[in-house]
Design an enzyme around this catalytic site. Structure first.
Site, PDB file in Angstrom:
ATOM      1  CB  VAL A   1      18.702 -18.551  12.707  1.00  0.00           C
ATOM      2  CG1 VAL A   1      20.036 -19.129  13.305  1.00  0.00           C
ATOM      3  CG2 VAL A   1      18.977 -18.184  11.268  1.00  0.00           C
TER       4      VAL A   1
ATOM      5  CB  SER B   1      14.314 -18.729  16.345  1.00  0.00           C
ATOM      6  OG  SER B   1      13.275 -18.388  17.298  1.00  0.00           O
ATOM      7  CG  HIS B   2      17.589 -14.406  13.961  1.00  0.00           C
ATOM      8  ND1 HIS B   2      17.660 -14.123  12.581  1.00  0.00           N
ATOM      9  CD2 HIS B   2      18.689 -14.720  14.523  1.00  0.00           C
ATOM     10  CE1 HIS B   2      19.278 -14.470  12.452  1.00  0.00           C
ATOM     11  NE2 HIS B   2      19.463 -14.771  13.494  1.00  0.00           N
ATOM     12  CB  ALA B   3      11.434 -14.425  16.536  1.00  0.00           C
TER      13      ALA B   3
ATOM     14  CB  VAL C   1      14.158  -9.947  18.787  1.00  0.00           C
ATOM     15  CG1 VAL C   1      13.660  -8.552  18.619  1.00  0.00           C
ATOM     16  CG2 VAL C   1      15.424  -9.817  18.026  1.00  0.00           C
TER      17      VAL C   1
END
Length: 410
Positions: free
Chosen positions: A194, A366-368, A371
């Protein structure tokens, strides 16, 4: 733990719904909004205007709060009922994990926490993370640029049995049942996947059950050693071995269907496997679907063009800005394209001004990457040595739909 979102936040509410549906969620409990509100009642945090000095003051005030004895006693009793194991302590804010904004990685979570004193400190740190720069910037972007705290700025905290995962990852279920389920998997604990610090294996499970996979070179893994989290090198023979087999990928996709049915829409799911058993750690709505993987048409690196994984739709040309850590943040100007080893959730403020992002590691779930898609900026992921192969201040064009990065002056 059978929490509901109204009193315990989106993340805890989702886990409570999964438990009620009989799905495999680790044992735990929730410190509800009421405990946070009682703790901060005297601080008058609602008057903050979102200025950095005010945020620092808010964080310091919460960090200095003594957690009320009744809360500490309740934590001790609840931990005792679990058998006092190592636990994960995770933020669950109001309006988090909604269909409008995932808040991916913006609040604190802690793994391998043990004992009532450590858990109490971690709960307070989760409360404090409401006022971290990255959380404030994320809320500001979601609110169209208004960084001021809202009236419903409250935090619950999840405490769950820590799982020493052999394999973990993320799964996106499809919006259309005829489309494929996307799964990413790697060795060890989930933050590697993540957080984008490893490039995971990628699996696509088609509606007819067909599995296709791209096995990555998984060089590092995160594991618990006592009370510490330790990053270690993966043995050479295991780096390019699939983290899960096709049968496990199919089982995960079936579990994903069940979870999507509970919530009535496509889900972003974090999962872990321990002793052959699969657990669900989190489920939230998919806020922005990733681009499809590139067709195997023989795309390869050339001196002018580098190829990675498509992370977020769109094409943009801008100045490459090599960012290796927070010390480089001040160099990033509006319209720059971030070129970095990976993007930590703390880097979220940069994604509000950058025109695009290129990473050396990390997957599309993944989080990035999430976003970046929420900010609608192109992203290309997993280009080895991108911070060396691309040069600061040069003009580059990135295509987040095909996963290519071109040096325009090459």
């Amino acid at each position: 733990m059978s929490a509901v979102a109204d009193t315990c936040g989106g993340k805890a509410g989702s886990l409570g719904a999964l438990l009620r549906a009989g799905l495999p969620v680790p044992d735990g409990f929730v410190v509800p909004f009421a405990a946070y509100l009682a703790a901060v009642r005297e601080l008058d945090l609602g008057r903050l205007a979102g200025e950095p000095d005010d945020l620092d003051a808010a964080r310091q005030a919460i960090e200095a709060l003594p957690v009320h004895a009744t809360v500490v006693d309740a934590l001790g009793r609840a931990l005792g009922e679990l058998g006092d194991p190592p636990v994960a302590v995770r933020s669950s804010a109001a309006n988090e994990d909604t269909g409008q904004a995932s808040a991916a990685g913006q609040h604190e979570s802690f793994l391998a926490v043990h004992g009532v004193n450590e858990v109490t400190d971690a709960v307070r740190a989760c409360w404090t993370s409401l006022f971290s720069p990255r959380a404030v910037h994320y809320r500001g972007a979601a609110a169209g640029g208004d960084d001021r705290p809202s009236d419903d700025l409250v935090m619950a905290v999840i405490v769950q049995r820590h799982l020493d995962a052999e394999v973990s990852g993320v799964m996106f279920t499809p919006a259309d049942p005829k489309d494929a389920t996307e799964i990413e998997a790697s060795w060890g604990l989930g933050p590697s996947v993540v957080g984008g610090t490893v490039t995971p294996d990628a699996y696509r499970v088609a509606a007819d059950g067909t599995v296709t996979r791209a096995v990555a070179d998984k060089r590092t893994r995160l594991d618990r050693r006592g009370k510490r989290l330790v990053m270690s090198d993966v043995p050479t023979r295991a780096r390019d071995r699939p983290a899960i087999d096709d049968a496990t990928a199919t089982q995960l996709a079936e579990l994903g269907k069940e979870i999507a049915a509970v919530f009535g829409g496509p889900q972003d799911i974090e999962w872990a496997i321990v002793d052959g058993r699969t657990w669900v750690l989190q489920a939230r709505p998919v806020t922005a679907a990733p681009p499809p993987p590139p067709s195997p048409s023989g795309a390869s690196d050339t001196p002018a063009t580098l190829t990675g994984t498509p992370g977020s739709h769109g094409t943009v040309t801008g100045t490459a800005r090599i960012v290796r850590g927070p010390g480089d943040f001040a160099r990033v100007l509006p319209g720059d394209i971030l070129v970095c080893p990976f993007t930590d959730p703390a880097w979220t403020p940069l994604l509000r001004i950058a025109a695009g992002v290129v990473t050396e590691t990390g997957g599309v779930l993944s989080h990035a990457a999430i976003v970046a898609r929420e900010h609608a900026i192109p992203a290309v992921l997993g280009i080895p040595n991108a911070t060396i192969r691309l040069h600061d201040d040069t003009l580059i064009t990135i295509d987040g739909t095909t996963g290519t990065v071109t040096a325009t002056n090459a």
